[in-house]
Enzyme design. Structure first.
Site, PDB file in Angstrom:
ATOM      1  N   HIS A  31      -5.687  12.711   5.987  1.00 42.39           N
ATOM      2  CA  HIS A  31      -4.291  12.003   5.340  1.00 42.39           C
ATOM      3  C   HIS A  31      -4.420  10.476   5.334  1.00 42.39           C
ATOM      4  O   HIS A  31      -5.088   9.901   6.101  1.00 42.39           O
ATOM      5  CB  HIS A  31      -3.075  12.466   6.281  1.00 42.39           C
ATOM      6  CG  HIS A  31      -3.112  11.818   7.361  1.00 42.39           C
ATOM      7  ND1 HIS A  31      -3.941  12.588   8.544  1.00 42.39           N
ATOM      8  CD2 HIS A  31      -2.664  10.801   8.056  1.00 42.39           C
ATOM      9  CE1 HIS A  31      -3.566  11.873   9.604  1.00 42.39           C
ATOM     10  NE2 HIS A  31      -2.950  10.646   9.350  1.00 42.39           N
ATOM     11  N   HIS A  91      -5.650   3.596   4.867  1.00 41.15           N
ATOM     12  CA  HIS A  91      -6.944   4.290   5.147  1.00 41.15           C
ATOM     13  C   HIS A  91      -6.672   5.793   5.569  1.00 41.15           C
ATOM     14  O   HIS A  91      -5.679   6.139   5.844  1.00 41.15           O
ATOM     15  CB  HIS A  91      -7.466   3.539   6.322  1.00 41.15           C
ATOM     16  CG  HIS A  91      -6.583   3.982   7.468  1.00 41.15           C
ATOM     17  ND1 HIS A  91      -5.426   3.201   7.991  1.00 41.15           N
ATOM     18  CD2 HIS A  91      -6.743   4.880   8.479  1.00 41.15           C
ATOM     19  CE1 HIS A  91      -5.057   3.919   9.024  1.00 41.15           C
ATOM     20  NE2 HIS A  91      -5.546   5.012   9.408  1.00 41.15           N
TER      21      HIS A  91
HETATM   22  O1  ACK Z   1      -5.161   7.989  11.356  1.00 40.79           O
HETATM   23  P1  ACK Z   1      -3.753   7.682  11.328  1.00 40.79           P
HETATM   24  O2  ACK Z   1      -3.390   6.582  10.178  1.00 40.79           O
HETATM   25  O3  ACK Z   1      -3.350   6.942  12.567  1.00 40.79           O
HETATM   26  O4  ACK Z   1      -2.891   8.913  11.401  1.00 40.79           O
HETATM   27  C1  ACK Z   1      -2.407   9.038  12.746  1.00 40.79           C
HETATM   28  C2  ACK Z   1      -1.019   9.464  12.613  1.00 40.79           C
HETATM   29  O5  ACK Z   1      -0.273   8.100  12.451  1.00 40.79           O
HETATM   30  C3  ACK Z   1      -0.526  10.422  13.665  1.00 40.79           C
HETATM   31  O6  ACK Z   1      -0.769   9.877  14.864  1.00 40.79           O
HETATM   32  C4  ACK Z   1      -0.890   7.156  12.898  1.00 40.79           C
HETATM   33  N1  ACK Z   1      -0.460   6.268  13.984  1.00 40.79           N
HETATM   34  C5  ACK Z   1      -0.207   6.601  15.191  1.00 40.79           C
HETATM   35  N2  ACK Z   1       0.605   5.604  15.809  1.00 40.79           N
HETATM   36  C6  ACK Z   1       0.653   4.696  14.739  1.00 40.79           C
HETATM   37  C7  ACK Z   1       1.601   3.372  14.732  1.00 40.79           C
HETATM   38  N3  ACK Z   1       1.943   2.919  15.990  1.00 40.79           N
HETATM   39  N4  ACK Z   1       1.547   2.748  13.589  1.00 40.79           N
HETATM   40  C8  ACK Z   1       0.803   3.297  12.526  1.00 40.79           C
HETATM   41  N5  ACK Z   1       0.159   4.463  12.505  1.00 40.79           N
HETATM   42  C9  ACK Z   1       0.042   5.191  13.671  1.00 40.79           C
HETATM   43  C10 ACK Z   1      -2.319   7.553  13.420  1.00 40.79           C
END
Ligand code: ACK
Length: 221
Positions: free
Chosen positions: A69, A152
């Protein structure tokens, strides 16, 4: 826990459809398989891992997790700043459940993460939160990058690394580019040109961007 406190998801984002998930995973595996056999990669191995003597099997080094995703807004079930405001945005409500074509323009590898850069269209940027690049405490130059720079897909994380690191690693590379560092062109690969940005950071700019069908939705986790 009262329902109103759990009615927001863990995050909103574009979720790749199953067929294209397989294709992206395969492309990423092929890239990793080739990268760790390159002389240039071996030369920079000490930048990549502290265990300088050992070889690295990149396919083992990174752990994949969950459905592929591209996160738009991390809400943390409502606890994250701006979560409610994002969920209430007109574009978010209107486009929830719609299909999109994401353009994957590059793959990158660092000692912490492997990911794909997503180049968002104007339409897709309407779903992008205004504060996504405001992470100056982690990547000082990030706030000066255009909106959408952090977009990303996390393809894998090294042991003990949180997936949100992938976005920071991408921002770091883009900040270097913005400062005029084009990276050291290492190799023309079948998939595109591979450049090295120091400290174990590699960027493969895809000759043909991968077009990935994705559904804008959310995950409660
Ligand atoms: O790979 P990602 O984009 O990085 O997808 C996961 C998703 O949310 C579930 O954990 C993203 N994620 C986790 N914490 C944060 C945060 N503080 N800010 C933005 N994205 C986050 C994580």
């Amino acid at each position: 826990v009262p329902l109103e406190e759990t009615s927001l998801p863990l995050f909103f984002g574009w979720f790749l459809l199953p067929g294209i998930q397989d294709k992206v995973r395969c492309t990423s595996m092929d890239f990793l398989k080739t990268l760790d056999t390159l002389e240039a990669f071996k030369k920079h191995l000490p930048d990549f891992t502290v265990e300088a003597e050992k070889e690295v099997d990149l396919e083992q080094y990174f752990q994949a997790n969950g459905v592929l995703h591209c996160t738009t807004k991390f809400c943390d079930y409502g606890k994250a700043e701006g979560a409610k405001e994002y969920a209430d945005k007109l574009a978010v409500k209107e486009l929830y459940g719609s299909a999109f074509e994401l353009s994957l323009s590059a793959l990158f590898v660092t000692p912490r993460t492997v990911g794909a850069r997503v180049s968002l269209s104007e339409d897709q940027l309407t779903l992008w939160p205004a504060d996504a690049e405001e992470v100056v405490s982690v990547v000082p130059a990030a706030a000066t990058l255009p909106a959408g720079s952090r977009a990303h897909i996390t393809l894998g994380c090294a042991e003990g690394v949180e997936p949100q690191q992938t976005g920071f690693d991408l921002l770091e590379i883009l900040a270097l580019q913005q400062e005029g560092q084009e990276g050291e062109l290492v190799e023309e690969m079948e998939l595109g040109s591979l450049a090295y940005y120091g400290k174990g950071r590699w960027l493969l700019s895809l000759r043909e961007p991968i077009s990935a069908q994705a559904c804008f939705s959310s995950l409660y986790g």
